[in-house]
Design a protein around this motif. Sequence first.
Motif, PDB file in Angstrom:
ATOM      1  N   PHE A 119     -28.849   9.291  15.613  1.00 57.27           N
ATOM      2  CA  PHE A 119     -28.356   9.771  14.320  1.00 57.27           C
ATOM      3  C   PHE A 119     -27.688   8.648  13.533  1.00 57.27           C
ATOM      4  O   PHE A 119     -26.972   7.811  14.091  1.00 57.27           O
ATOM      5  CB  PHE A 119     -27.328  10.889  14.532  1.00 57.27           C
ATOM      6  N   VAL A 120     -27.913   8.661  12.220  1.00 54.24           N
ATOM      7  CA  VAL A 120     -27.220   7.769  11.308  1.00 54.24           C
ATOM      8  C   VAL A 120     -27.004   8.536  10.000  1.00 54.24           C
ATOM      9  O   VAL A 120     -27.849   9.350   9.606  1.00 54.24           O
ATOM     10  CB  VAL A 120     -28.010   6.462  11.075  1.00 54.24           C
ATOM     11  N   GLY A 121     -25.865   8.314   9.364  1.00 53.38           N
ATOM     12  CA  GLY A 121     -25.575   9.013   8.115  1.00 53.38           C
ATOM     13  C   GLY A 121     -24.255   9.759   8.211  1.00 53.38           C
ATOM     14  O   GLY A 121     -23.751  10.025   9.304  1.00 53.38           O
ATOM     15  N   PRO A 122     -23.665  10.122   7.082  1.00 56.01           N
ATOM     16  CA  PRO A 122     -22.324  10.717   7.062  1.00 56.01           C
ATOM     17  C   PRO A 122     -22.236  12.109   7.689  1.00 56.01           C
ATOM     18  O   PRO A 122     -21.132  12.586   7.956  1.00 56.01           O
ATOM     19  CB  PRO A 122     -21.981  10.763   5.567  1.00 56.01           C
ATOM     20  N   ALA A 123     -23.358  12.761   7.944  1.00 55.21           N
ATOM     21  CA  ALA A 123     -23.307  14.038   8.657  1.00 55.21           C
ATOM     22  C   ALA A 123     -23.065  13.840  10.146  1.00 55.21           C
ATOM     23  O   ALA A 123     -22.765  14.799  10.871  1.00 55.21           O
ATOM     24  CB  ALA A 123     -24.596  14.819   8.439  1.00 55.21           C
TER      25      ALA A 123
END
Length: 372
Positions: free
Chosen positions: A174-178
């Motif tokens: 996973f990558v990203g602000p979530a």
Amino acid sequence: MKNTFKILAAFIMISGLWSCASEDNFMIAEPQANAFAILTPDSGSAVTITETTPADNTALTLTWEGVDYGTPTAVNYTVEFALNGTDFATPTVITTVPATRYAMTFADLDAKAKALVVTPDAPYNGDPIAIDVRIKSSIGTTASEEKYSEVTTVVVNSFIPTVPPVLEKRELYFVGPASSAGWNNNNDNMPMFRDANNDDLYVYTGKFVADQFKLLEKKGQWQPQWGISGGILAVNDGTGSDPDPFVASGNGYYTFTVDVANNTFDMTPFAGNTATTIPTIGIIGDGTAGGWDTDTDMTQSSFDPHVWKITATLVDGFMKFRANNDWPVNWGSGTATSGVGVQDGSNIPVTAGTYDIWFNDLDGRYLLIPQQ
């Protein structure tokens, strides 16, 4: 009366002659005095075995002289090996045959030769193995009247088996602000859990923040990058444009599934209990540093308290996950590298190496990622 004495004398004479004849016919089996010869192979002969040598082909044929025991009798011959120079202090019995010939396959010779030098603490190092060979003859069911042959020496040049490379499986991080990593592609990014029976299917049940995220195959690299294009799962393998991000519609726990073979994904709110957390979870087993006596504690995620991680060096063996350093709550499964652990499940088989080990206590999923 005279006739009676004549008959008695004749009987005594005949009895004496019969007794002498019986003693002459009774033979005591005794082996020949000199050691008998091994005819083949010549002493000092070498056999070379490689990984590509056909295992069932004949590697060594031993022939020897028959032993004369001075009377017709069945003779058995026992083939014995010993490490060169040990004077057969602890001979290894290879076989016992009634003939004067014995053939060994490459696989059998290789195994018997290595068994002479290998110990639990010292694997085979690739050096030539000099083997002293002798034949022991004997007769009868009690193997009596033993006689030994001359000794011949055979040198076995064997190989160290090539360790097959660990086939690198695709991982999805996973990558990203979530997610816990934000838009940092090398921030201890959480992985999805690969299905044990389908390398193209990935599942993750855990916490998301209401925001965007994507999936990366390698930490520290932006491609291959997975996301959405035209409403379906899509990837930029480095030769095209990056796909659009996935979106978590709200803060909370979801089960997120992707199937890279069919270009599908699904994100469903998780309805299970997420409020109860576990104080400690560790790995235990003969494949771990602590054996079956001591847990090696994992680190609980500060982003999602149901996700645990440890980087550990394992040995060949088995392991399980358990809570609070005790057995009332434990997870196991019979599949290596990834799977779904269940209460009191099978021991998880592990192979020697260093791994990032991830565990999710919400659904029991685990993942072992080899580290270079």
